[in-house]
Each structure stands twice: as structure tokens, then as C-alpha cells.
Design a protein around this motif. Structure first.
Motif, PDB file in Angstrom:
ATOM      1  N   THR A 156       0.825  -1.213   0.000  1.00 45.73           N
ATOM      2  CA  THR A 156       0.000   0.000   0.000  1.00 45.73           C
ATOM      3  C   THR A 156       0.861   1.265   0.000  1.00 45.73           C
ATOM      4  N   GLU A 157       1.978   1.251   0.712  1.00 47.11           N
ATOM      5  CA  GLU A 157       2.845   2.433   0.722  1.00 47.11           C
ATOM      6  C   GLU A 157       3.552   2.619  -0.614  1.00 47.11           C
ATOM      7  N   ALA A 158       3.996   1.530  -1.244  1.00 45.83           N
ATOM      8  CA  ALA A 158       4.648   1.636  -2.554  1.00 45.83           C
ATOM      9  C   ALA A 158       3.666   2.137  -3.607  1.00 45.83           C
ATOM     10  N   ILE A 159       2.432   1.669  -3.555  1.00 50.90           N
ATOM     11  CA  ILE A 159       1.418   2.156  -4.503  1.00 50.90           C
ATOM     12  C   ILE A 159       1.129   3.631  -4.240  1.00 50.90           C
ATOM     13  N   GLY A 160       1.097   4.022  -2.975  1.00 46.13           N
ATOM     14  CA  GLY A 160       0.893   5.426  -2.638  1.00 46.13           C
ATOM     15  C   GLY A 160       2.000   6.317  -3.171  1.00 46.13           C
ATOM     16  N   ILE A 161       3.236   5.807  -3.170  1.00 44.10           N
ATOM     17  CA  ILE A 161       4.366   6.559  -3.727  1.00 44.10           C
ATOM     18  C   ILE A 161       4.223   6.690  -5.242  1.00 44.10           C
ATOM     19  N   LEU A 162       3.788   5.616  -5.895  1.00 42.39           N
ATOM     20  CA  LEU A 162       3.667   5.625  -7.360  1.00 42.39           C
ATOM     21  C   LEU A 162       2.569   6.556  -7.857  1.00 42.39           C
ATOM     22  N   VAL A 163       1.419   6.494  -7.219  1.00 42.40           N
ATOM     23  CA  VAL A 163       0.280   7.324  -7.651  1.00 42.40           C
ATOM     24  C   VAL A 163       0.100   8.452  -6.642  1.00 42.40           C
ATOM     25  N   ARG A 164       0.811   9.509  -6.861  1.00 42.43           N
ATOM     26  CA  ARG A 164       0.831  10.631  -5.913  1.00 42.43           C
ATOM     27  C   ARG A 164      -0.508  11.359  -5.824  1.00 42.43           C
ATOM     28  N   SER A 165      -1.337  11.186  -6.851  1.00 41.84           N
ATOM     29  CA  SER A 165      -2.612  11.909  -6.866  1.00 41.84           C
ATOM     30  C   SER A 165      -3.631  11.315  -5.902  1.00 41.84           C
ATOM     31  N   GLY A 166      -3.326  10.171  -5.303  1.00 40.45           N
ATOM     32  CA  GLY A 166      -4.247   9.535  -4.373  1.00 40.45           C
ATOM     33  C   GLY A 166      -4.606   8.136  -4.836  1.00 40.45           C
ATOM     34  N   VAL A 167      -4.740   7.247  -3.895  1.00 38.56           N
ATOM     35  CA  VAL A 167      -5.046   5.850  -4.217  1.00 38.56           C
ATOM     36  C   VAL A 167      -6.552   5.715  -4.368  1.00 38.56           C
ATOM     37  N   GLU A 168      -6.987   5.622  -5.609  1.00 37.50           N
ATOM     38  CA  GLU A 168      -8.397   5.437  -5.942  1.00 37.50           C
ATOM     39  C   GLU A 168      -8.508   4.371  -7.016  1.00 37.50           C
TER      40      GLU A 168
ATOM     41  N   ARG B 108      -9.941   4.268  -9.986  1.00 37.66           N
ATOM     42  CA  ARG B 108      -9.641   4.691 -11.363  1.00 37.66           C
ATOM     43  C   ARG B 108      -8.141   4.891 -11.576  1.00 37.66           C
ATOM     44  N   THR B 109      -7.478   5.508 -10.614  1.00 43.51           N
ATOM     45  CA  THR B 109      -6.041   5.740 -10.721  1.00 43.51           C
ATOM     46  C   THR B 109      -5.278   4.425 -10.784  1.00 43.51           C
ATOM     47  N   LEU B 110      -5.683   3.466  -9.973  1.00 42.46           N
ATOM     48  CA  LEU B 110      -4.999   2.173  -9.994  1.00 42.46           C
ATOM     49  C   LEU B 110      -5.244   1.427 -11.294  1.00 42.46           C
ATOM     50  N   LEU B 111      -6.444   1.510 -11.839  1.00 36.52           N
ATOM     51  CA  LEU B 111      -6.714   0.868 -13.122  1.00 36.52           C
ATOM     52  C   LEU B 111      -5.904   1.502 -14.245  1.00 36.52           C
ATOM     53  N   GLU B 112      -5.726   2.816 -14.185  1.00 32.09           N
ATOM     54  CA  GLU B 112      -4.922   3.496 -15.196  1.00 32.09           C
ATOM     55  C   GLU B 112      -3.443   3.138 -15.082  1.00 32.09           C
ATOM     56  N   ASN B 113      -3.008   2.772 -13.875  1.00 34.24           N
ATOM     57  CA  ASN B 113      -1.605   2.431 -13.626  1.00 34.24           C
ATOM     58  C   ASN B 113      -1.447   0.965 -13.241  1.00 34.24           C
ATOM     59  N   LEU B 114      -2.291   0.109 -13.802  1.00 33.97           N
ATOM     60  CA  LEU B 114      -2.279  -1.303 -13.429  1.00 33.97           C
ATOM     61  C   LEU B 114      -0.936  -1.968 -13.710  1.00 33.97           C
ATOM     62  N   ASP B 115      -0.257  -1.564 -14.764  1.00 32.18           N
ATOM     63  CA  ASP B 115       1.054  -2.139 -15.066  1.00 32.18           C
ATOM     64  C   ASP B 115       2.054  -1.858 -13.947  1.00 32.18           C
ATOM     65  N   LEU B 116       2.000  -0.660 -13.361  1.00 31.24           N
ATOM     66  CA  LEU B 116       2.893  -0.324 -12.253  1.00 31.24           C
ATOM     67  C   LEU B 116       2.513  -1.075 -10.983  1.00 31.24           C
ATOM     68  N   VAL B 117       1.217  -1.241 -10.752  1.00 26.14           N
ATOM     69  CA  VAL B 117       0.753  -1.980  -9.573  1.00 26.14           C
ATOM     70  C   VAL B 117       1.223  -3.432  -9.641  1.00 26.14           C
ATOM     71  N   LEU B 118       1.104  -4.035 -10.815  1.00 22.77           N
ATOM     72  CA  LEU B 118       1.563  -5.417 -10.975  1.00 22.77           C
ATOM     73  C   LEU B 118       3.078  -5.519 -10.838  1.00 22.77           C
TER      74      LEU B 118
END
Length: 91
Positions: free
Chosen positions: A47-59, A61-71
Motif C-alpha cells: 500500500t505504501e509503494a502504490i501510494g508513492i507511485l500514484v501521488r494523486s491519491g489511491v483510488e 480509477r487511478t490504480l486501473l490506469e496504472n495497473l502495469d505499475l501496480v503489478l
């Protein structure tokens, strides 16, 4: 629960550690013999690493747009069921 803290439950002979962030739920699942503190550390790193990657907030839609980074984050933390890294700054 303050919707920011991890919860631990035992379900069908597996340990489930989960956390609410925004409109998402994050889960880490392990065998009944696994240490729930280690699972919690993995969840926190995720959760902290994802929070660092998506600075705009963990939501959602944001995670779906950045799914490659989450994986990629998941791949860096765990490989084949073995925990490789738990420092979100390194992940």
C-alpha cells in the motif's frame, strides 16, 4: 476500525490481512502456518509503494490506469510466494 489500519481474519484455513484505502480494499492471503505479522508487513509495503507511485491519491480509477505499475510493485515484493522486499522506497 479507522479504515486505515489492517485487519486480520482466519477464513477457510488461511490467514487474510486486509486494509481499506479510499474506495479500495487490499488483501494479502497466507497459509494458516504463516506469520500474520509478516503478511501485515507485506500489505503495508504494497500500500505504501502504490501510494508513492500514484501521488494523486489511491483510488480505483487511478490504480486501473496504472495497473502495469501496480503489478510491477507486486512482482517486486513477492515472487513465487517468497517475500523479496518490504521497503516501499526500494520497491
Amino acid at each position: 476500525n479507522a479504515r486505515g489500519e489492517a485487519e486480520i481474519i482466519m477464513f477457510d484455513n488461511v490467514i487474510v490481512v486486509y486494509k481499506f484505502i479510499g474506495d479500495l480494499m487490499f488483501f494479502v492471503v497466507g497459509d494458516a502456518e504463516d506469520n500474520e505479522l509478516v503478511l501485515n508487513i507485506v500489505l503495508t509495503a504494497l500500500t505504501e509503494a502504490i501510494g508513492i507511485l500514484v501521488r494523486s491519491g489511491v483510488e480505483r480509477r487511478t490504480l486501473l490506469e496504472n495497473l502495469d505499475l501496480v503489478l510491477l510493485v507486486l512482482d517486486e515484493i513477492v515472487d513465487g510466494g517468497n517475500v523479496l522486499e518490504t521497503d516501499p522506497g526500494i520497491v
